[in-house]
Design a protein around this motif. Structure first.
Motif, PDB file in Angstrom:
ATOM      1  N   ASP A   1      -6.282   7.893   3.658  1.00  0.00           N
ATOM      2  CA  ASP A   1      -5.608   6.647   3.290  1.00  0.00           C
ATOM      3  C   ASP A   1      -6.633   5.662   2.756  1.00  0.00           C
ATOM      4  O   ASP A   1      -7.763   5.657   3.198  1.00  0.00           O
TER       5      ASP A   1
ATOM      6  N   LEU B   1      -1.162   4.251  -1.781  1.00  0.00           N
ATOM      7  CA  LEU B   1      -2.501   4.215  -1.201  1.00  0.00           C
ATOM      8  C   LEU B   1      -2.473   4.785   0.207  1.00  0.00           C
ATOM      9  O   LEU B   1      -3.473   5.245   0.731  1.00  0.00           O
ATOM     10  N   THR B   2      -1.282   4.742   0.833  1.00  0.00           N
ATOM     11  CA  THR B   2      -1.119   5.342   2.142  1.00  0.00           C
ATOM     12  C   THR B   2       0.302   5.904   2.213  1.00  0.00           C
ATOM     13  O   THR B   2       1.199   5.406   1.537  1.00  0.00           O
TER      14      THR B   2
ATOM     15  N   PRO C   1      -5.124  -6.330  -5.811  1.00  0.00           N
ATOM     16  CA  PRO C   1      -5.258  -6.312  -4.357  1.00  0.00           C
ATOM     17  C   PRO C   1      -5.648  -7.686  -3.807  1.00  0.00           C
ATOM     18  O   PRO C   1      -6.087  -8.557  -4.552  1.00  0.00           O
ATOM     19  N   GLN C   2      -5.501  -7.799  -2.495  1.00  0.00           N
ATOM     20  CA  GLN C   2      -5.885  -9.028  -1.817  1.00  0.00           C
ATOM     21  C   GLN C   2      -7.392  -9.228  -1.955  1.00  0.00           C
ATOM     22  O   GLN C   2      -8.142  -8.274  -1.838  1.00  0.00           O
ATOM     23  N   SER C   3      -7.806 -10.469  -2.164  1.00  0.00           N
ATOM     24  CA  SER C   3      -9.199 -10.810  -2.477  1.00  0.00           C
ATOM     25  C   SER C   3      -9.894  -9.664  -3.227  1.00  0.00           C
ATOM     26  O   SER C   3     -10.702  -8.947  -2.661  1.00  0.00           O
TER      27      SER C   3
ATOM     28  N   ASN D   1       0.820  -1.215   0.000  1.00  0.00           N
ATOM     29  CA  ASN D   1       0.000   0.000   0.000  1.00  0.00           C
ATOM     30  C   ASN D   1       0.853   1.264   0.000  1.00  0.00           C
ATOM     31  O   ASN D   1       0.523   2.247  -0.672  1.00  0.00           O
TER      32      ASN D   1
ATOM     33  N   GLN E   1      -6.524  -7.385 -15.528  1.00  0.00           N
ATOM     34  CA  GLN E   1      -6.642  -5.948 -15.283  1.00  0.00           C
ATOM     35  C   GLN E   1      -5.287  -5.308 -14.976  1.00  0.00           C
ATOM     36  O   GLN E   1      -5.016  -4.177 -15.368  1.00  0.00           O
ATOM     37  N   THR E   2      -4.410  -6.075 -14.299  1.00  0.00           N
ATOM     38  CA  THR E   2      -3.105  -5.485 -13.959  1.00  0.00           C
ATOM     39  C   THR E   2      -2.240  -5.303 -15.207  1.00  0.00           C
ATOM     40  O   THR E   2      -1.285  -4.537 -15.183  1.00  0.00           O
TER      41      THR E   2
ATOM     42  N   SER F   1      -4.374   2.858  -7.592  1.00  0.00           N
ATOM     43  CA  SER F   1      -3.066   2.328  -7.988  1.00  0.00           C
ATOM     44  C   SER F   1      -2.775   2.618  -9.461  1.00  0.00           C
ATOM     45  O   SER F   1      -1.678   2.410  -9.936  1.00  0.00           O
TER      46      SER F   1
ATOM     47  N   ARG G   1     -22.499   1.831 -13.407  1.00  0.00           N
ATOM     48  CA  ARG G   1     -22.814   1.010 -12.240  1.00  0.00           C
ATOM     49  C   ARG G   1     -24.209   1.306 -11.719  1.00  0.00           C
ATOM     50  O   ARG G   1     -24.990   0.406 -11.452  1.00  0.00           O
TER      51      ARG G   1
ATOM     52  N   PHE H   1      -1.515  -3.705 -10.367  1.00  0.00           N
ATOM     53  CA  PHE H   1      -1.736  -4.099  -8.973  1.00  0.00           C
ATOM     54  C   PHE H   1      -2.984  -4.951  -8.856  1.00  0.00           C
ATOM     55  O   PHE H   1      -4.049  -4.603  -9.354  1.00  0.00           O
TER      56      PHE H   1
ATOM     57  N   LEU I   1       2.421   1.702  -3.449  1.00  0.00           N
ATOM     58  CA  LEU I   1       1.466   2.128  -4.486  1.00  0.00           C
ATOM     59  C   LEU I   1       0.889   3.514  -4.200  1.00  0.00           C
ATOM     60  O   LEU I   1       0.110   4.033  -4.983  1.00  0.00           O
TER      61      LEU I   1
ATOM     62  N   TYR J   1     -12.018  -7.164  -5.485  1.00  0.00           N
ATOM     63  CA  TYR J   1     -13.440  -6.989  -5.712  1.00  0.00           C
ATOM     64  C   TYR J   1     -13.531  -5.938  -6.805  1.00  0.00           C
ATOM     65  O   TYR J   1     -12.940  -4.883  -6.687  1.00  0.00           O
ATOM     66  N   PHE J   2     -14.269  -6.253  -7.831  1.00  0.00           N
ATOM     67  CA  PHE J   2     -14.436  -5.263  -8.894  1.00  0.00           C
ATOM     68  C   PHE J   2     -15.912  -4.910  -9.009  1.00  0.00           C
ATOM     69  O   PHE J   2     -16.747  -5.572  -8.406  1.00  0.00           O
ATOM     70  N   TYR J   3     -16.178  -3.863  -9.792  1.00  0.00           N
ATOM     71  CA  TYR J   3     -17.573  -3.439  -9.982  1.00  0.00           C
ATOM     72  C   TYR J   3     -18.372  -4.630 -10.452  1.00  0.00           C
ATOM     73  O   TYR J   3     -18.199  -5.097 -11.569  1.00  0.00           O
TER      74      TYR J   3
ATOM     75  N   SER K   1     -15.961  -1.486  -0.945  1.00  0.00           N
ATOM     76  CA  SER K   1     -15.683  -2.667  -1.764  1.00  0.00           C
ATOM     77  C   SER K   1     -14.213  -2.705  -2.177  1.00  0.00           C
ATOM     78  O   SER K   1     -13.796  -3.612  -2.880  1.00  0.00           O
ATOM     79  N   ARG K   2     -13.446  -1.731  -1.740  1.00  0.00           N
ATOM     80  CA  ARG K   2     -12.010  -1.628  -1.998  1.00  0.00           C
ATOM     81  C   ARG K   2     -11.656  -1.517  -3.482  1.00  0.00           C
ATOM     82  O   ARG K   2     -10.512  -1.714  -3.863  1.00  0.00           O
ATOM     83  N   THR K   3     -12.648  -1.227  -4.328  1.00  0.00           N
ATOM     84  CA  THR K   3     -12.318  -1.005  -5.733  1.00  0.00           C
ATOM     85  C   THR K   3     -11.478   0.253  -5.877  1.00  0.00           C
ATOM     86  O   THR K   3     -10.770   0.419  -6.860  1.00  0.00           O
TER      87      THR K   3
END
Lengths: 246, 232, 255
Positions: C253, A56-57, A84-86, A51, A149-150, C88, C14, A82, A54, A88-90, C80-82
């Motif tokens: 964040d 993100l933080t 991410p862990q598990s 994170n 996607q990556t 990224s 969406r 990238f 990338l 989730y996409f739209y 949903s962390r999308t």
């Protein structure tokens, strides 16, 4: 040239007045054109490291470079991917819609974009389910579309956070083949996992993270003694570290 | 660097917000000039005031349809209902009209309150509501002075019918202000409206005769005398 | 700009698949059509009643849709962390916010447009005339929706979608009552009360400006100066909301 370099990278989270050191003085060097396995038990700080890398933080102290550019530089993001862990996409999107969406983010021209989408769908074996909304996808399929996607922007470096966790044996095999394939294309893979067996099969070199600190790093073939499995080695090094502290 | 950028953005946001103050005042003025000022709405319903008024309107109509014998009590209730409707929707001229006329017989004073409210809250009220107010004050209140004022107001509205001027003169004559009545009728006598000329001729004679009979004002008596001679 | 529009388009793609949107729009059109049946009890005021119901129905639906869409767009990405995948990629945070905002605005305006066309058609059938005077209140309903989306987006950068939609509804209610604050302040003796009153008066959007439904239903001419002034007011207020959202979001964040 290094794909990833970090210098005394530290990230401290503050929750309820307590400070939690997620990563501490992390010095990491990853050379290009290889699969780098970033290992550690749950909560070791693997995801936090990704994170920070990338953007993100923000890191608390220290800094890092990706492909020779300091983190925070938006240009880096043109050249990385990238997962991410598990992931989730739209979920109302279909595979094509999702890849098209991310392709547009990278401003890939229309014709080229659709060609690329076809290639990627073919590569991850989702050509037949291109029109199905993602909410109907199995975990393995989601992981595969996540990998596709990556690669939409032809990245030099890809980050995978636990790409194999929670998959059935067939799904694991497919994902691992895809990752090897990505390496063959000349890209660097930064791979986070706690499933050691898979790492052993895939990675060229590894780094082991425990409690936010890097305890081992190097080429897999140099680290392991003959007939020693990575799992044995991993447990040994973590115990050793614990013993030193005590 | 990052925080400097953030402070600049916050400063711009505050400046924009301050800039809204004069704009808000301008908008209030425009609304006021167009007769749409929010202060007229007495019972705010979050912008759905007129829907609330409509619901009350339907209820009121149903209430009125159910009244078996009109008395002061039912008239008072009806008044209250229309008062509320027009609090919610001050531009609802239909409500002022129906309400004012419905209660004119039993409670004419309240009827006039409704008509006055209509006149106060509507820039382009038209001539009908002032006319109704004039009729109610004339027939139900016997307040001819007030009645004359309403008719005057009605007759000033653009494209209002000519008879309103006659009603004004009639009310003035009944109120006892014969001098003004004489002037008004004389004006109508000299107007181009043929119906009015005929009536004005008759009324002028009547008012002038009344003046000669009752008034002690010499100037007025002379004028009445002159008019009678002119007409006959 | 390209990225902002892509994100906006993603938001639209969406939301447009969610059923609740259609339910609101269809319900509103149904209410308008149903109002034509009321003529028996309206004592000759059925056209006014129809216009009132139509405009109010569209205003309610616009409020619900804009708050719903505006306050879920960003939390949905975060929960949903999308957002991690998106951030990224070469997406700047302001592009993300503006994209979410524009997408939500687009969906709101599209639904208002559909309802408005339905309303004008039903009204035309009933009155045998094209009531173009209705356009002014409808335009202002659109701009009120934009302001509400911006307010919801601001809240959604701090709170969950549920909390931010509740807060946005509170702002909606307070915004429609805030025009009364000056009258209350005049009567307040306490300096602190006066200060708080005036602060609220200028910080809250005066949404009553956007409400010209009643005069339009009565056929009273609404000056264009007022319409444009209110549009300017809405635009400035929206800009303020977005600026503040950006400042908050910049330091967030997503890990």
């Amino acid at each position: 040239m290094l794909a990833v370099k970090t210098e005394r990278l530290t990230k401290i989270y503050k929750t309820d007045g307590k400070e939690i050191k997620a990563i501490q003085d992390l010095n990491l060097e990853v050379t290009p054109n290889q699969i780098y396995g970033f290992l550690g038990p749950n909560g070791a700080g693997k995801t936090t490291t990704i994170n920070v890398l990338l953007g993100l933080t923000a890191p608390t102290t220290g800094t890092a470079w990706i492909l020779e550019k300091q983190i925070g530089d938006i240009e880096i993001k043109q050249k990385i991917g990238f997962l991410p862990q598990s992931p989730y996409f739209y979920e109302s999107f279909s595979s094509v819609e999702l890849l098209n969406f991310y392709g547009k983010i990278f401003k890939i021209p229309r014709k080229e974009r659709y060609k690329k989408i076809e290639e990627l769908l073919d590569m991850v074996g989702l050509t037949d389910s291109r029109k199905i909304p993602l909410r109907k996808f199995s975990r393995g399929m989601l992981q595969r579309i996540g990998i596709a996607q990556t690669l939409i922007n032809d990245p030099d470096l890809v980050f995978f956070d636990e790409p194999i966790a929670g998959l059935d044996p067939v799904g694991r095999k497919e994902v691992m083949d895809t990752i090897l394939n990505i390496k063959k294309q000349g890209r660097t893979v930064f791979f986070c996992s706690h499933v050691l067996h898979d790492v052993e099969m895939l990675c060229d070199s590894i780094g082991v993270l425990d409690k936010g600190q890097l305890i081992v790093s190097g080429k897999l073939k140099d680290l392991l003694k003959p007939k020693e499995s990575l799992e044995e080695y991993f447990l040994k090094s973590i115990e050793k570290k614990g013993g030193e502290k005590a | 660097m990052k925080s400097a950028k953030a402070s600049i953005q916050i400063i711009i946001a505050i400046m924009l917000l301050v800039g809204l103050m004069p704009l808000g005042n301008t908008l209030n003025n425009i609304k006021e000039d167009a007769g749409l000022a929010d202060r007229f709405i007495q019972r705010p319903a979050l912008g759905f005031d007129n829907i609330a008024a409509d619901i009350l309107w339907i209820k009121t109509i149903q209430y009125m349809a159910g009244i078996k014998k009109a008395d002061v009590k039912s008239s008072n209730i009806t008044y209250e209902m229309f008062e509320r409707i027009t609090d919610l929707d001050p531009l609802f001229t239909g409500a002022y009209t129906l309400g004012g006329l419905a209660i004119a017989h039993k409670t004419p004073a309240k009827s006039l309150i409704l008509f006055d409210k209509a006149i106060a809250h509507n820039l382009n009220i038209g001539w009908r509501i002032p006319m109704f107010a004039g009729v109610v004050s004339m027939h139900n209140m016997k307040d001819y002075d007030k009645s004359a004022k309403y008719f005057a107001l009605a007759s000033e509205v653009k494209d209002s019918p000519f008879f309103l001027k006659r009603m004004q003169a009639l009310a003035k004559a009944r109120s006892g202000d014969l001098g003004t009545a004489l002037i008004l009728w004389e004006r109508l006598y000299n107007s181009s409206d043929s119906a009015s000329v005929q009536i004005a001729k008759r009324e002028l004679v009547r008012v002038a005769a009344e003046i000669l009979k009752t008034s002690t004002n010499n100037k007025l008596r002379n004028k009445a005398d002159r008019i009678i001679k002119e007409i006959l | 700009m390209n990225i902002i529009l892509t994100i906006a388009q993603g938001v639209y793609q969406r939301i447009i698949k969610s059923r609740i949107l259609y339910v609101i729009v269809v319900f509103c059109l149904f209410a308008i059509a149903y109002s034509t049946l009321y003529s028996a009890v309206t004592a000759g005021e059925e056209t006014k009643l129809m216009k009132d119901i139509g405009l109010a129905g569209i205003a309610v639906a616009a409020m619900l849709i804009s708050i719903m869409v505006g306050s879920t767009a960003i939390p949905a990405e975060i929960e949903s962390r999308t957002i991690q995948t998106l951030i990224s990629k070469p997406v700047k945070k302001h592009e993300f916010i503006l994209g979410q905002f524009l997408g939500s605005v687009y969906v709101s305006l599209l639904s208002i447009a559909i309802m408005s066309v339905g309303f004008i058609i039903i009204l035309a059938i009933k009155t045998h005339a094209l009531n173009l005077i209705m356009l002014k209140p409808l335009i202002l309903i659109c701009f009120e929706a934009i302001v509400l989306v911006a307010v919801s987006v601001l809240f959604s950068t701090i709170c969950s979608s549920m909390v931010s939609s509740i807060l946005a509804i509170v702002v909606y209610i307070a915004g429609h009552l805030s025009y009364q604050i000056p009258f209350l302040v005049e009567r307040a003796g306490n300096v602190v009360t006066k200060f708080i009153g005036l602060f609220l008066y200028y910080a809250l959007p005066n949404l009553q400006y956007f409400n010209v439904k009643a005069p339009a239903a009565h056929g009273i001419c609404i000056p264009w100066g007022l319409v444009f002034g209110v549009i300017l007011y809405g635009a400035i207020y929206t800009a303020v909301m977005l600026l503040v959202s950006l400042v908050i979001f910049k330091n967030k964040d997503f890990a």
